[in-house]
Scaffold this active site. Sequence first.
Site, PDB file in Angstrom:
ATOM      1  N   ASP A  30     -82.632  66.766  10.443  1.00  0.00           N
ATOM      2  CA  ASP A  30     -81.268  67.296  10.452  1.00  0.00           C
ATOM      3  C   ASP A  30     -81.166  68.340  11.564  1.00  0.00           C
ATOM      4  OD1 ASP A  30     -78.613  67.818   9.421  1.00  0.00           O
ATOM      5  OD2 ASP A  30     -79.419  69.669   8.599  1.00  0.00           O
ATOM      6  N   ASP A  76     -75.129  66.424   3.495  1.00  0.00           N
ATOM      7  CA  ASP A  76     -74.506  65.747   4.634  1.00  0.00           C
ATOM      8  C   ASP A  76     -73.595  64.618   4.172  1.00  0.00           C
ATOM      9  OD1 ASP A  76     -75.799  67.442   6.284  1.00  0.00           O
ATOM     10  OD2 ASP A  76     -76.917  65.946   7.409  1.00  0.00           O
ATOM     11  N   THR A 118     -74.703  66.887  13.592  1.00  0.00           N
ATOM     12  CA  THR A 118     -75.219  68.163  14.118  1.00  0.00           C
ATOM     13  C   THR A 118     -76.186  67.938  15.278  1.00  0.00           C
ATOM     14  OG1 THR A 118     -76.847  68.115  12.327  1.00  0.00           O
ATOM     15  CG2 THR A 118     -74.945  69.522  12.013  1.00  0.00           C
ATOM     16  N   THR A 119     -76.906  66.796  15.266  1.00  0.00           N
ATOM     17  CA  THR A 119     -77.784  66.475  16.397  1.00  0.00           C
ATOM     18  C   THR A 119     -76.947  65.935  17.557  1.00  0.00           C
ATOM     19  OG1 THR A 119     -79.454  65.862  14.757  1.00  0.00           O
ATOM     20  CG2 THR A 119     -79.917  65.270  17.032  1.00  0.00           C
TER      21      THR A 119
END
Length: 536
Positions: free
Chosen positions: A69, A404, A102-103
């Site tokens: 994550d 998530d 988020t990445t």
Amino acid sequence: MAAVAAPMASKPRGSKAESFVDNKRREDIRFANINSARAVSDAVRTSLGPKGMDKMISTANGEVIITNDGATILNKMEVLQPAAKMLVELSKSQDSAAGDGTTTVVVIAGALLKECQSLLTNGIHPTVISDSLHKACGKAIDILTAMAVPVELTDRDSLVKSASTSLNSKVVSQYSTLLAPLAVDAVLSVIDPEKPEIVDLRDIKIVKKLGGTVDDTHTVKGLVFDKKVSRAAGGPTRVENAKIAVIQFQISPPKTDIEQSIVVSDYTQMDRILKEERNYILGMIKKIKATGCNVLLIQKSILRDAVTDLSLHYLAKAKIMVIKDVERDEIEFITKTLNCLPIANIEHFRAEKLGHADLVEEASLGDGKILKITGIKDMGRTTSVLVRGSNQLVLDEAERSLHDALCVVRCLVSKRFLIAGGGAPEIELSRQLGAWAKVLHGMEGYCVKSFAEALEVIPYTLAENAGLNPIAIVTELRNKHAQGEINAGINVRKGQITNILEENVVQPLLVSTSAITLATECVRMIMKIDDIVTVR
């Protein structure tokens, strides 16, 4: 005109009247910022996508975390360079805005910075680059919105597919068939009909309990505590037709306001103190019992013990179940679920402030025990999820992955559009923005073309992480999109280009739009910085 131009041309080039010479330092700082931020982006790039690698993070206190994550990886990193810290904050912003991607957002920002670096080297002014990025970002959002497919909340299958796509890139991806429907049901159960577009994830409580496997994870219609009942004096561990009070005061003798010692030398005085303490506690318990209350949830106290052995003894005699050390930040969730009011003082203890439930019981689970409150009357719009895991690493990652998935469903509730995954939207954006750049004039066209090329980093990285030939895959993907197949994307499981919508690889529109908007804002901010001032 020729007469005027001649003397101007004869002026020496380095004349201070013409230009400000000292630009070298500013360029150095800009490039240092860009290189630092790109280093952060490259660190998380390998963890993008379903075939991405996991990172093992070892903290200073010996704790080990295994995750892919992006927000968690960057949050645990000790980043010192200010511009690099901006990418950590960027990941946090994406986490709070959309919960997923988020990445992706950090990888896009890194690719944009790389393109900006080459534009700066070619002599284009940072302000021109910044304004062009802003313009390109606006156009990109319009293209994405045009590609999106509307979805209704009644279409449960589409919501589950979207949550599954989010979970497929996680460590616990093999459990996506269990966790995705669970996340969808949890979010749909807390939606308020009066505010159908707002979901507060604080209404969903995730309780972790070590033992079992992730397969044992389930939702509980009621409340779950990872706590034991206080039974030092043999109090009840199961109560039916419970009347529950949430109290924020202590059932223990009062102490002096300041640290001081009281020396008692006389036995009669000592007996008197003990008798007063007993009477004080008995008086409190009689008032509690008079309202019909038979379950007490006591908030954790930092001033003195919430309960003493003496008060537990009298509460056990009164057949009142006691659960102590309830955290302060849980009080709001508990009172909302039980539809009761927290009681701050014994004088305000009244029957109308109590919550009602059919059953409160302590249950054995794995090596420990949990407390369940079920059959709550007039229950608030909340739900609890009990997450299980064979070890702490899996348990923590299951909680992060579930969070998530919940965020993805929340995105779909607030903006009800789906978009294809697998690099399809990025390559389509790259194609359409590249065509638009040819229409634009001057430097703007160059900058928009660079923006378009930067977006190809997502399909390229997806292919690279899956062990495919990235150049061949991205070239084929470009070709498919040029032929009008806007939903063609990389199927990393089959290792080829397929219609990604038919493969059920979908994500909320909000995740993509938020990632591109936030990444562009962050890059524009870094581009505008030409000096770093350190204040001691």
